[in-house]
Scaffold this active site. Structure first.
Site, PDB file in Angstrom:
ATOM      1  N   LYS A   1       0.652   4.584   8.460  1.00  0.00           N
ATOM      2  CA  LYS A   1       0.903   5.077   7.068  1.00  0.00           C
ATOM      3  C   LYS A   1      -0.293   5.421   6.080  1.00  0.00           C
ATOM      4  O   LYS A   1      -0.016   6.889   5.495  1.00  0.00           O
ATOM      5  CB  LYS A   1       1.886   4.024   7.134  1.00  0.00           C
ATOM      6  CG  LYS A   1       2.498   3.963   5.839  1.00  0.00           C
ATOM      7  CD  LYS A   1       1.603   3.362   4.748  1.00  0.00           C
ATOM      8  CE  LYS A   1       1.938   2.008   5.163  1.00  0.00           C
ATOM      9  NZ  LYS A   1       1.573   0.834   3.889  1.00  0.00           N
TER      10      LYS A   1
ATOM     11  N   THR B   1       0.897  -0.961  -0.227  1.00  0.00           N
ATOM     12  CA  THR B   1       0.067  -0.027   0.249  1.00  0.00           C
ATOM     13  C   THR B   1       0.924   1.134  -0.017  1.00  0.00           C
ATOM     14  O   THR B   1       1.535   1.419   0.873  1.00  0.00           O
ATOM     15  CB  THR B   1      -0.806  -0.171   1.279  1.00  0.00           C
ATOM     16  OG1 THR B   1      -1.346  -1.119   1.310  1.00  0.00           O
ATOM     17  CG2 THR B   1      -1.658   0.894   1.265  1.00  0.00           C
TER      18      THR B   1
ATOM     19  N   LYS C   1      -6.807   1.888  -3.436  1.00  0.00           N
ATOM     20  CA  LYS C   1      -6.785   1.682  -2.345  1.00  0.00           C
ATOM     21  C   LYS C   1      -6.309   2.682  -1.191  1.00  0.00           C
ATOM     22  O   LYS C   1      -6.784   1.875  -0.112  1.00  0.00           O
ATOM     23  CB  LYS C   1      -5.355   1.104  -2.426  1.00  0.00           C
ATOM     24  CG  LYS C   1      -4.857   1.106  -1.260  1.00  0.00           C
ATOM     25  CD  LYS C   1      -5.628  -0.767  -0.654  1.00  0.00           C
ATOM     26  CE  LYS C   1      -4.766  -1.296   1.244  1.00  0.00           C
ATOM     27  NZ  LYS C   1      -5.976  -2.055   1.688  1.00  0.00           N
TER      28      LYS C   1
HETATM   29  N1  LIG Z   1      -1.368  -6.301   7.599  1.00  0.00           N
HETATM   30  C1  LIG Z   1      -3.240  -6.784   6.499  1.00  0.00           C
HETATM   31  O1  LIG Z   1      -4.382  -6.228   7.266  1.00  0.00           O
HETATM   32  C2  LIG Z   1      -2.523  -5.281   5.533  1.00  0.00           C
HETATM   33  C3  LIG Z   1      -4.294  -5.668   4.261  1.00  0.00           C
HETATM   34  C4  LIG Z   1      -3.781  -4.889   2.880  1.00  0.00           C
HETATM   35  C5  LIG Z   1      -2.564  -3.623   2.647  1.00  0.00           C
HETATM   36  N2  LIG Z   1      -1.641  -4.216   4.128  1.00  0.00           N
HETATM   37  C6  LIG Z   1      -0.357  -3.495   3.286  1.00  0.00           C
HETATM   38  O2  LIG Z   1       0.673  -4.535   2.724  1.00  0.00           O
HETATM   39  C7  LIG Z   1       1.753  -3.999   3.348  1.00  0.00           C
HETATM   40  C8  LIG Z   1       2.719  -5.131   4.729  1.00  0.00           C
HETATM   41  O3  LIG Z   1       1.917  -5.031   5.832  1.00  0.00           O
HETATM   42  P1  LIG Z   1       1.834  -6.147   6.564  1.00  0.00           P
HETATM   43  O4  LIG Z   1       0.511  -5.826   7.679  1.00  0.00           O
HETATM   44  O5  LIG Z   1       1.888  -7.823   6.079  1.00  0.00           O
HETATM   45  O6  LIG Z   1       3.275  -5.417   7.383  1.00  0.00           O
HETATM   46  P2  LIG Z   1       4.402  -6.270   8.004  1.00  0.00           P
HETATM   47  O7  LIG Z   1       4.234  -7.747   8.500  1.00  0.00           O
HETATM   48  O8  LIG Z   1       5.274  -5.438   9.084  1.00  0.00           O
HETATM   49  O9  LIG Z   1       5.690  -7.053   7.413  1.00  0.00           O
HETATM   50  C9  LIG Z   1       6.145  -5.626   6.565  1.00  0.00           C
HETATM   51  C10 LIG Z   1       7.323  -6.379   5.329  1.00  0.00           C
HETATM   52  O10 LIG Z   1       8.668  -5.111   4.811  1.00  0.00           O
HETATM   53  C11 LIG Z   1       9.550  -5.098   5.991  1.00  0.00           C
HETATM   54  N3  LIG Z   1      10.381  -4.123   5.760  1.00  0.00           N
HETATM   55  C12 LIG Z   1       9.806  -3.257   7.049  1.00  0.00           C
HETATM   56  N4  LIG Z   1      10.869  -2.369   7.114  1.00  0.00           N
HETATM   57  C13 LIG Z   1      11.383  -2.598   6.460  1.00  0.00           C
HETATM   58  C14 LIG Z   1      12.571  -2.465   6.296  1.00  0.00           C
HETATM   59  N5  LIG Z   1      13.607  -0.991   6.611  1.00  0.00           N
HETATM   60  N6  LIG Z   1      14.245  -3.058   4.758  1.00  0.00           N
HETATM   61  C15 LIG Z   1      13.519  -4.097   4.752  1.00  0.00           C
HETATM   62  N7  LIG Z   1      12.276  -4.152   4.867  1.00  0.00           N
HETATM   63  C16 LIG Z   1      11.447  -4.073   5.566  1.00  0.00           C
HETATM   64  C17 LIG Z   1       9.261  -6.387   6.464  1.00  0.00           C
HETATM   65  O11 LIG Z   1      10.140  -6.873   6.966  1.00  0.00           O
HETATM   66  P3  LIG Z   1      10.754  -7.429   8.669  1.00  0.00           P
HETATM   67  O12 LIG Z   1       9.749  -9.250   7.997  1.00  0.00           O
HETATM   68  O13 LIG Z   1      12.169  -7.738   8.091  1.00  0.00           O
HETATM   69  O14 LIG Z   1      10.381  -6.601   9.660  1.00  0.00           O
HETATM   70  C18 LIG Z   1       8.246  -7.334   5.913  1.00  0.00           C
HETATM   71  O15 LIG Z   1       8.512  -8.048   5.613  1.00  0.00           O
HETATM   72  C19 LIG Z   1       2.009  -2.465   3.905  1.00  0.00           C
HETATM   73  O16 LIG Z   1       2.012  -1.306   2.801  1.00  0.00           O
HETATM   74  C20 LIG Z   1       0.152  -2.658   4.440  1.00  0.00           C
HETATM   75  O17 LIG Z   1      -0.299  -1.379   4.560  1.00  0.00           O
HETATM   76  C21 LIG Z   1      -1.475  -4.926   4.949  1.00  0.00           C
END
Ligand SMILES: NC(=O)c1ccc[n+]([C@@H]2O[C@H](COP(=O)([O-])OP(=O)(O)OC[C@H]3O[C@@H](n4cnc5c(N)ncnc54)[C@H](OP(=O)(O)O)[C@@H]3O)[C@@H](O)[C@H]2O)c1
Length: 290
Positions: A238, A95, A170
């Protein structure tokens, strides 16, 4: 089709697992290597850098946290964009804001790589059950090439328009999500202050016409005050930031969204950043972390 997946968090790990389950040849990269363990045991290959993940693949999918992280892994040291072959496709499911997607599309095009912005509607459960909706911006012909992958990770694909249009839709989704959650939690906080039992509030409000349907999925979290993240609160902050930034770019006024964004900022500073975004109930009603 050789596929790479970068970003194995709550969403990405489950989406990659579905690709693997469907038999795709999958290479994975994540900052924290141990999140890949289960995928590697099931046959995925580990890449030691974003660039290594990109080598020789037809499609590379990113599911990362923020635009800054996406840009760093795409264009920074050992970035993947320069390592993709010509005509390969980069699908960014993160996103991010539409103007960022358009900038990444241009950076990809300059290297002969095709680009789709393809964020998803749906959270942890739909990611696991492969019932996500992909909101896609880009060329129809490129979407057709990637459709089999979308069909393995989701059950609906919406082609919204050109580059940046998937992330445009989105922004609208998550603006509504963040505002609706705050509206509900403010109602709950007032009800609590008036002495109405929490179960009575939940039983009468949830499922009624005044509450967004998705809030019913947060019932147990709020009832038990236990907010294991399905959608981390920091990413809702965010997304509201990106929605209000986008509104600024387009000259649109979003008074409520700007105010609601600050609730999430305060709750994150209060120690709730890694909790589910429903934890703003705890912040508003009790003013303290678990
Ligand atoms: N969760 C939901 O319900 C949902 C639904 C729709 C869309 N989204 C969107 O999808 C995306 C991922 O969400 P998520 O819920 O899966 O989040 P998450 O569990 O926090 O995963 C974030 C990912 O980004 C990586 N990352 C963060 N900071 C980093 C850095 N400085 N360098 C390299 N990698 C980094 C993390 O790596 P590490 O594993 O090393 O931390 C992990 O792979 C976001 O943009 C979110 O807004 C989420």
């Amino acid at each position: 089709m050789k596929t790479a997946f970068i970003g194995l968090g709550i969403m990405g790990g489950r989406m990659a697992a579905n690709l693997l389950g469907a038999g795709y040849d999958l290479v994975v990269y994540n900052r924290t290597e141990d999140k890949a363990t289960a995928l590697l045991e099931r046959g995925a290959r580990w890449a030691s850098s974003p660039a290594a993940a990109a080598a020789g693949v037809d499609v590379l999918i990113t599911m990362l946290s923020t635009p800054e992280v996406v840009e760093n892994l795409a264009l920074g040291k050992e970035g993947f964009l320069g390592a993709l072959k010509r005509e390969a496709v980069w699908v960014d499911a993160t996103t991010v804001n539409p103007s960022f997607s358009r900038r990444m599309a241009a950076a990809a095009q300059a290297r002969g790589v095709r680009f789709l912005d393809a964020p998803v509607a749906g959270t942890k459960g739909p990611a696991e059950q492969a019932t996500l909706t992909f909101l896609v911006g880009g060329d129809a012909e490129v979407i057709t090439r990637c459709q089999p992958l979308f069909d393995v990770m989701g059950n609906r694909t919406v082609h919204v328009g050109g580059h940046g249009m998937g992330t445009s839709l989105k922004m609208v989704f998550n603006l509504l999500l963040g505002e609706a959650m705050q509206a509900f939690c403010e109602g709950m906080a007032l009800g609590k202050a008036l002495g109405i039992p929490r179960d009575t509030l939940l039983d009468t409000l949830l499922g009624s016409a005044v509450v967004a349907p998705f809030v019913s999925g947060k019932r147990e979290m709020i009832r038990r005050d236990a907010y294991e993240a399905h959608f981390p609160l920091q990413w809702m902050h965010k997304d509201l930031h990106l929605a209000t930034l986008t509104a600024y770019e387009r000259g649109v006024a979003l008074p409520a969204a700007n105010a609601v964004k600050e609730t999430y900022a305060l709750a994150a500073r209060h120690g709730l950043a890694d909790k589910d975004f429903a934890a703003i109930y705890q912040f508003l009603a009790e003013g303290k972390a678990e």
